[in-house]
Enzyme design. Structure first.
Site, PDB file in Angstrom:
ATOM      1  N   ASP A  32       0.829  -1.202   0.000  1.00 10.95           N
ATOM      2  CA  ASP A  32       0.000   0.000   0.000  1.00 10.95           C
ATOM      3  C   ASP A  32       0.870   1.262   0.000  1.00 10.95           C
ATOM      4  OD1 ASP A  32      -2.272   1.517   0.064  1.00 10.95           O
ATOM      5  OD2 ASP A  32      -2.715   1.170   2.182  1.00 10.95           O
TER       6      ASP A  32
ATOM      7  N   ASN B 262     -10.877  -2.779  -6.155  1.00 13.81           N
ATOM      8  CA  ASN B 262     -10.040  -1.855  -6.943  1.00 13.81           C
ATOM      9  C   ASN B 262     -10.647  -1.485  -8.304  1.00 13.81           C
ATOM     10  OD1 ASN B 262      -6.816  -3.114  -5.746  1.00 13.81           O
ATOM     11  ND2 ASN B 262      -8.054  -1.399  -5.026  1.00 13.81           N
TER      12      ASN B 262
END
Ligand code: FPP
Length: 225
Positions: free
Chosen positions: A6, A54
């Site tokens: 991330d 996503n």
């Protein structure tokens, strides 16, 4: 070992660059992590590359992530062969763009006999949908009389997960300072040790991976006992 990679977007923003440049930089960290994990003898490395959530990102970012993935697969095949790493995908494979499916299938087929390390890419992956999907398959088998409900235990259930037959991760790393699981490996991480670091993924190098492993070595694991 499993990693939630991330912070690519923030890495790019801090440099006044478009987000996609953060993902591009993130690939270097992917290479470093794969190399280092293989070097120290990690058996299974699972990278969270694209979640079912996503798809909600702007289409140009999704497109770039898919292109980067294709590029990575094309460039990395030789290294995977040289280092005897087998590629595998965790997630809804059929839901990926056809071209990506094609590249992945090729690399999985070519690397299938490699034995030194298993590299799982979690793509179009969601932990809840993985468990739901497993439950549906179990129900199907019970309905067809192939499985007795009274024989269903944790090990049997886990065979219906994408990670069928793989050991659970001992260590879960998340970069970028966030303290969330984000629908990743919900079943498999029951007893995983967590390592959270403020480093953004593109800044996470081999030394950082070693630091996470050293930290893990200091943990006392009791598995509830
Ligand atoms: C999180 O950063 C990262 C992703 C959603 C994708 C991870 C992808 C890569 C590292 C590159 C491609 C991967 C492979 C395996 C070739 P973010 O965009 O959520 O960052 P932010 O939270 O700072 O916005």
């Amino acid at each position: 070992m499993a990693i939630i990679m991330d912070g690519n977007g923030r890495w790019a923003r801090a440099r006044g660059l478009p987000r996609v440049m953060g993902h591009r930089a993130g690939i270097k960290s992917v290479r470093a992590a794969v190399e280092q994990a293989r070097e120290v003898g990690i058996g299974v490395l699972t990278l969270y590359a694209f979640s079912v959530e996503n798809w909600k990102r702007p289409s140009d970012e999704v497109g770039t992530l898919m292109r980067l993935l294709n590029e990575y697969l094309r460039r990395e095949l030789l290294n995977l062969m040289k280092n005897e790493i087998r590629l595998n995908v965790l997630g809804d494979f059929q839901g990926l763009p056809e071209q990506v499916q094609g590249h992945l299938s090729q690399v999985m087929a070519k690397t299938r006999d490699n034995k030194k390390m298993l590299l799982n890419l979690a793509l179009n992956y969601g932990g809840r949908s993985e468990i739901l999907n497993a439950a549906k398959q179990v129900a199907e088998q019970v309905k067809e009389g192939k499985l007795k409900l009274s024989n269903l235990d944790e090990l049997t259930f886990s065979r219906f997960l994408y990670t069928n037959g793989q050991p659970d991760p001992d260590l879960l790393i998340r970069t970028s300072g966030e303290q969330r699981i984000s629908n990743f490996l919900l079943w498999q991480i029951s007893y995983a040790e967590l390592y959270l670091t403020p480093k953004l993924w593109p800044d996470f190098g081999k030394g950082d991976l070693m630091e996470a492993l050293r930290d893990y070595q200091r943990r006392e694991r009791r598995f509830g006992a």
